[in-house]
Motif scaffolding. Structure first.
Motif, PDB file in Angstrom:
ATOM      1  N   TRP A   1      11.391  -5.195  -4.367  1.00 16.03           N
ATOM      2  CA  TRP A   1      10.764  -4.323  -3.381  1.00 16.03           C
ATOM      3  C   TRP A   1       9.323  -4.728  -3.199  1.00 16.03           C
ATOM      4  O   TRP A   1       8.737  -5.429  -4.021  1.00 16.03           O
ATOM      5  CB  TRP A   1      10.880  -2.858  -3.784  1.00 16.03           C
ATOM      6  CG  TRP A   1      10.364  -2.536  -5.155  1.00 16.03           C
ATOM      7  CD1 TRP A   1       9.088  -2.224  -5.507  1.00 16.03           C
ATOM      8  CD2 TRP A   1      11.119  -2.495  -6.373  1.00 16.03           C
ATOM      9  NE1 TRP A   1       9.000  -1.993  -6.861  1.00 16.03           N
ATOM     10  CE2 TRP A   1      10.238  -2.153  -7.407  1.00 16.03           C
ATOM     11  CE3 TRP A   1      12.467  -2.709  -6.679  1.00 16.03           C
ATOM     12  CZ2 TRP A   1      10.654  -2.024  -8.730  1.00 16.03           C
ATOM     13  CZ3 TRP A   1      12.874  -2.586  -7.990  1.00 16.03           C
ATOM     14  CH2 TRP A   1      11.977  -2.247  -9.004  1.00 16.03           C
TER      15      TRP A   1
ATOM     16  N   ARG B   1      14.110   0.370   4.634  1.00 12.33           N
ATOM     17  CA  ARG B   1      13.093   1.392   4.369  1.00 12.33           C
ATOM     18  C   ARG B   1      13.810   2.726   4.316  1.00 12.33           C
ATOM     19  O   ARG B   1      14.921   2.857   4.818  1.00 12.33           O
ATOM     20  CB  ARG B   1      12.067   1.449   5.497  1.00 12.33           C
ATOM     21  CG  ARG B   1      11.216   0.214   5.570  1.00 12.33           C
ATOM     22  CD  ARG B   1      10.072   0.419   6.495  1.00 12.33           C
ATOM     23  NE  ARG B   1       9.050   1.167   5.759  1.00 12.33           N
ATOM     24  CZ  ARG B   1       7.843   1.404   6.217  1.00 12.33           C
ATOM     25  NH1 ARG B   1       7.505   0.972   7.405  1.00 12.33           N
ATOM     26  NH2 ARG B   1       6.968   2.061   5.517  1.00 12.33           N
TER      27      ARG B   1
ATOM     28  N   GLU C   1       5.600  -2.988  -0.931  1.00 12.05           N
ATOM     29  CA  GLU C   1       5.007  -1.678  -0.642  1.00 12.05           C
ATOM     30  C   GLU C   1       5.732  -0.921   0.468  1.00 12.05           C
ATOM     31  O   GLU C   1       5.610   0.291   0.573  1.00 12.05           O
ATOM     32  CB  GLU C   1       3.512  -1.801  -0.326  1.00 12.05           C
ATOM     33  CG  GLU C   1       3.178  -2.639   0.882  1.00 12.05           C
ATOM     34  CD  GLU C   1       3.228  -4.149   0.635  1.00 12.05           C
ATOM     35  OE1 GLU C   1       3.257  -4.877   1.641  1.00 12.05           O
ATOM     36  OE2 GLU C   1       3.264  -4.605  -0.519  1.00 12.05           O
ATOM     37  N   LYS C   2       6.523  -1.609   1.290  1.00 17.67           N
ATOM     38  CA  LYS C   2       7.210  -0.956   2.402  1.00 17.67           C
ATOM     39  C   LYS C   2       8.730  -0.984   2.312  1.00 17.67           C
ATOM     40  O   LYS C   2       9.392  -0.133   2.888  1.00 17.67           O
ATOM     41  CB  LYS C   2       6.835  -1.639   3.724  1.00 17.67           C
ATOM     42  CG  LYS C   2       5.423  -1.465   4.150  1.00 17.67           C
ATOM     43  CD  LYS C   2       5.233  -2.151   5.500  1.00 17.67           C
ATOM     44  CE  LYS C   2       3.820  -2.002   6.006  1.00 17.67           C
ATOM     45  NZ  LYS C   2       3.660  -2.654   7.310  1.00 17.67           N
ATOM     46  N   HIS C   3       9.293  -1.981   1.655  1.00 18.78           N
ATOM     47  CA  HIS C   3      10.719  -2.245   1.762  1.00 18.78           C
ATOM     48  C   HIS C   3      11.419  -2.398   0.419  1.00 18.78           C
ATOM     49  O   HIS C   3      10.802  -2.790  -0.564  1.00 18.78           O
ATOM     50  CB  HIS C   3      10.957  -3.546   2.546  1.00 18.78           C
ATOM     51  CG  HIS C   3      10.344  -3.541   3.891  1.00 18.78           C
ATOM     52  ND1 HIS C   3       9.148  -4.168   4.167  1.00 18.78           N
ATOM     53  CD2 HIS C   3      10.741  -2.971   5.043  1.00 18.78           C
ATOM     54  CE1 HIS C   3       8.840  -3.992   5.448  1.00 18.78           C
ATOM     55  NE2 HIS C   3       9.783  -3.271   6.000  1.00 18.78           N
TER      56      HIS C   3
ATOM     57  N   SER D   1       7.318   6.140   1.277  1.00 18.84           N
ATOM     58  CA  SER D   1       6.715   4.933   0.709  1.00 18.84           C
ATOM     59  C   SER D   1       7.593   4.420  -0.431  1.00 18.84           C
ATOM     60  O   SER D   1       8.325   5.189  -1.069  1.00 18.84           O
ATOM     61  CB  SER D   1       5.303   5.221   0.185  1.00 18.84           C
ATOM     62  OG  SER D   1       5.360   5.991  -0.999  1.00 18.84           O
ATOM     63  N   THR D   2       7.513   3.140  -0.666  1.00 17.06           N
ATOM     64  CA  THR D   2       8.280   2.566  -1.775  1.00 17.06           C
ATOM     65  C   THR D   2       7.846   3.207  -3.092  1.00 17.06           C
ATOM     66  O   THR D   2       8.679   3.474  -3.960  1.00 17.06           O
ATOM     67  CB  THR D   2       8.106   1.041  -1.824  1.00 17.06           C
ATOM     68  OG1 THR D   2       8.556   0.500  -0.580  1.00 17.06           O
ATOM     69  CG2 THR D   2       8.921   0.418  -2.936  1.00 17.06           C
ATOM     70  N   ALA D   3       6.559   3.482  -3.232  1.00 18.63           N
ATOM     71  CA  ALA D   3       6.066   4.117  -4.462  1.00 18.63           C
ATOM     72  C   ALA D   3       6.743   5.472  -4.681  1.00 18.63           C
ATOM     73  O   ALA D   3       7.153   5.793  -5.812  1.00 18.63           O
ATOM     74  CB  ALA D   3       4.551   4.273  -4.398  1.00 18.63           C
ATOM     75  N   GLU D   4       6.886   6.277  -3.620  1.00 19.29           N
ATOM     76  CA  GLU D   4       7.570   7.568  -3.720  1.00 19.29           C
ATOM     77  C   GLU D   4       9.028   7.373  -4.136  1.00 19.29           C
ATOM     78  O   GLU D   4       9.540   8.081  -4.997  1.00 19.29           O
ATOM     79  CB  GLU D   4       7.590   8.288  -2.369  1.00 19.29           C
ATOM     80  CG  GLU D   4       6.338   8.980  -1.944  1.00 19.29           C
ATOM     81  CD  GLU D   4       6.548   9.636  -0.585  1.00 19.29           C
ATOM     82  OE1 GLU D   4       6.763  10.878  -0.563  1.00 19.29           O
ATOM     83  OE2 GLU D   4       6.487   8.921   0.435  1.00 19.29           O
TER      84      GLU D   4
ATOM     85  N   VAL E   1       7.861   8.231   7.075  1.00 22.18           N
ATOM     86  CA  VAL E   1       8.392   7.162   6.238  1.00 22.18           C
ATOM     87  C   VAL E   1       8.186   7.512   4.769  1.00 22.18           C
ATOM     88  O   VAL E   1       7.153   8.055   4.390  1.00 22.18           O
ATOM     89  CB  VAL E   1       7.666   5.838   6.568  1.00 22.18           C
ATOM     90  CG1 VAL E   1       8.109   4.718   5.649  1.00 22.18           C
ATOM     91  CG2 VAL E   1       7.884   5.461   8.030  1.00 22.18           C
TER      92      VAL E   1
ATOM     93  N   TRP F   1      16.130  12.157   2.482  1.00 19.11           N
ATOM     94  CA  TRP F   1      15.679  10.815   2.826  1.00 19.11           C
ATOM     95  C   TRP F   1      16.911   9.970   3.111  1.00 19.11           C
ATOM     96  O   TRP F   1      17.970  10.174   2.520  1.00 19.11           O
ATOM     97  CB  TRP F   1      14.909  10.184   1.681  1.00 19.11           C
ATOM     98  CG  TRP F   1      13.643  10.884   1.286  1.00 19.11           C
ATOM     99  CD1 TRP F   1      12.999  11.886   1.953  1.00 19.11           C
ATOM    100  CD2 TRP F   1      12.875  10.637   0.108  1.00 19.11           C
ATOM    101  NE1 TRP F   1      11.878  12.270   1.267  1.00 19.11           N
ATOM    102  CE2 TRP F   1      11.775  11.517   0.126  1.00 19.11           C
ATOM    103  CE3 TRP F   1      13.013   9.763  -0.954  1.00 19.11           C
ATOM    104  CZ2 TRP F   1      10.810  11.538  -0.871  1.00 19.11           C
ATOM    105  CZ3 TRP F   1      12.063   9.791  -1.952  1.00 19.11           C
ATOM    106  CH2 TRP F   1      10.965  10.652  -1.905  1.00 19.11           C
TER     107      TRP F   1
END
Length: 109
Positions: free
Chosen positions: A39, A65, A41-43, A75-78, A73, A9
């Motif tokens: 952060w 990101r 959900e996206k950034h 995810s922020t959660a990942e 992409v 990543w």
């Protein structure tokens, strides 16, 4: 960061702004102090201070990101899970949230 690199990543800047308090001349030496300020959900939002001696000469806020070298992409959660972060995001400064939201209206011709 090792776990992120192992998954191949990588970060990309999606928005940034910078304020200069003093000139940054070519060849000047300075330290860069970096911290995650929050952060969504996206950034991921990062603050970077450029410091010469005891003086902050510039301050940047970066929205980034993470992408997968295999495509797609992250995810922020990942990202947060892999980083081992268990707490919620700190509240972003109001101006940062407005700045990030406002960019959504920008289009390319």
């Amino acid at each position: 960061m090792a776990a992120v690199k192992a998954r191949r990543w990588y970060p990309v800047v999606t928005l940034e702004t910078m304020r200069f308090h003093r000139s940054l001349e070519l060849g000047d030496r300075y330290d860069v102090h970096t911290r995650v300020i929050g952060w969504d959900e996206k950034h991921i939002f990062i603050e970077q201070g450029f410091v010469r001696g005891d003086v902050q000469v510039a301050l940047a806020v970066v929205r980034a990101r993470f992408l997968k070298r295999s495509g797609g992409v992250v995810s922020t959660a990942e990202l947060i899970e892999v980083a081992g972060i268990t707490q919620a995001s700190p509240t972003l400064p109001e101006w940062v949230a407005r700045w990030s939201d406002a960019e959504g209206g920008m289009t390319f011709s």
